[in-house]
Design a protein around this motif. Sequence first.
Motif, mmCIF file in Angstrom:
data_model
loop_
_atom_site.group_PDB
_atom_site.id
_atom_site.type_symbol
_atom_site.label_atom_id
_atom_site.label_comp_id
_atom_site.label_asym_id
_atom_site.label_seq_id
_atom_site.Cartn_x
_atom_site.Cartn_y
_atom_site.Cartn_z
ATOM 1 N N SER A 169 -24.029 -2.145 -46.577
ATOM 2 C CA SER A 169 -23.250 -2.723 -45.479
ATOM 3 C C SER A 169 -21.858 -3.155 -45.938
ATOM 4 N N THR B 75 -16.184 -0.886 -38.266
ATOM 5 C CA THR B 75 -16.890 -2.105 -37.870
ATOM 6 C C THR B 75 -16.632 -2.460 -36.407
ATOM 7 N N TYR C 20 -19.977 -1.690 -48.195
ATOM 8 C CA TYR C 20 -19.284 -0.617 -48.911
ATOM 9 C C TYR C 20 -17.787 -0.581 -48.610
ATOM 10 N N ARG D 254 -19.597 -9.324 -44.795
ATOM 11 C CA ARG D 254 -20.525 -8.379 -45.439
ATOM 12 C C ARG D 254 -20.544 -8.576 -46.956
ATOM 13 N N ARG E 172 -29.529 -2.802 -49.217
ATOM 14 C CA ARG E 172 -29.053 -2.733 -47.819
ATOM 15 C C ARG E 172 -27.734 -3.479 -47.639
ATOM 16 N N SER E 173 -27.637 -4.666 -48.235
ATOM 17 C CA SER E 173 -26.399 -5.437 -48.089
ATOM 18 C C SER E 173 -25.242 -4.765 -48.824
ATOM 19 N N GLU F 103 -22.708 -11.607 -47.608
ATOM 20 C CA GLU F 103 -24.130 -11.289 -47.486
ATOM 21 C C GLU F 103 -24.643 -10.576 -48.726
#
Length: 428
Positions: free
Chosen positions: A218, A259, A220, A80, A214-215, A83
């Motif tokens: 994701s 996750t 965080y 993540r 958004r990434s 990304e």
Amino acid sequence: MDNSTLITLVSLGVVVLFLLGVPIFLVIGMWVTGASLVIDFTLANIGVTLFEGLNFFGLLSLPLFILTGDLIAAAGIAKRLAEFAHACLSWMRGGLGLATIGSCGLFAAISGSNSATTATIGGIMQPLLVKDGYDSRFAAATAAAGGTVGIIIPPSIIFIVYGFLMNLSISDLFVAGILPGMLMVIAMQAVCWWMCRKHGWGSISPLDVGRVVRSAGSAYLGFFAIFIVIFGIYSGIFSPTEAAAITVGFCLIAGLIVTREIRWRALPDILLRSGQLTGMLAPMIAISIVMQQVFALLGAAETVQSFIAWFGSGDVVVLLVCMGIVLAAGTILESLPVTVIFAPILAPIAIAAGVDPVHFSVIFLVGAAIGFITPPFGLNLFVASGVTGIPYSKLVRFALMYMMGLTISWLIIAFVPWLSLGLIPQPG
């Protein structure tokens, strides 16, 4: 035969064993034992010092940060973070390569290990880089180079070792590594951008703010883990050991519940991998204490000091020669033996020349980090080769380009002390 001849023979013998592939801990242990016998230094001291050398509360953070690195990889947090880095940099030429190096920096801010950084980020990003049109050798070398910041950006496993050996505040060392680590990332990204621009590697896509947001959302979990380590230690709320324990607990819960990429049945394997690495590092730390004692009795520090004095007496000359010794040692040894062998010898010499001890620790370990991509050893190159299947020899050419960028940043770090000392909280 006199003692100096016998010590030389013992040293040559263990060098042969090292070249034959005997583990470095056994090599150093054999040298310590042989040297102790030659100088009539009681062998009982070895057993006592091996125990007392590890009987230190601060060293508890060592296995915990190692476990943190394995947990964030298994929990998908590293993916993540990668990304997010790509979303931020995809609008630039070589954006995915820049993101690979940036991801290494983010991963290092939680894991503290160079090899774990290279293996994890390399495994994630190298296939994506090749798919996007990058040379596969360059892609693997990029992951190897990015992994060098694994021991500089806090938390750093080797900073813990250095602080323990030299009796320095581990919290101060962690803070001292923040800006130098960031500079190393920027230097490598500059090399990556230049190489990609020259060869036309990688696609370019417009900056998508929505994708960045958004990434970031994701990723965080990774940001929060970094916050725990950096802010907790910097503010004094946590000691490094406490920060390591809290981060392990957070990453474990995140992987199991949030996750859901860590399965209960996988935990024994994760713990075993972390335990194996701890089992390699801890004996090295213990035997290094005995080795320091033997070095002191042999007058090793005075010998090195005389060697450095041969080049001149100015503080700049002393610092440059020390840096040269560290870099030369890093070409044939991993950072741990470089630290345990040379730090107790070189640090007092540099400090006597007027270099701040915390600043020198950063200089020393950045030099050791460059050794991770410097032939003939270049541990990160071996790790990247193992992850990608590309022969070691084919990575060297591209690694040398990154080495040039890192060397420039190393010189800046050495001669701009504020980069290492500016963020350290001052008493009062």
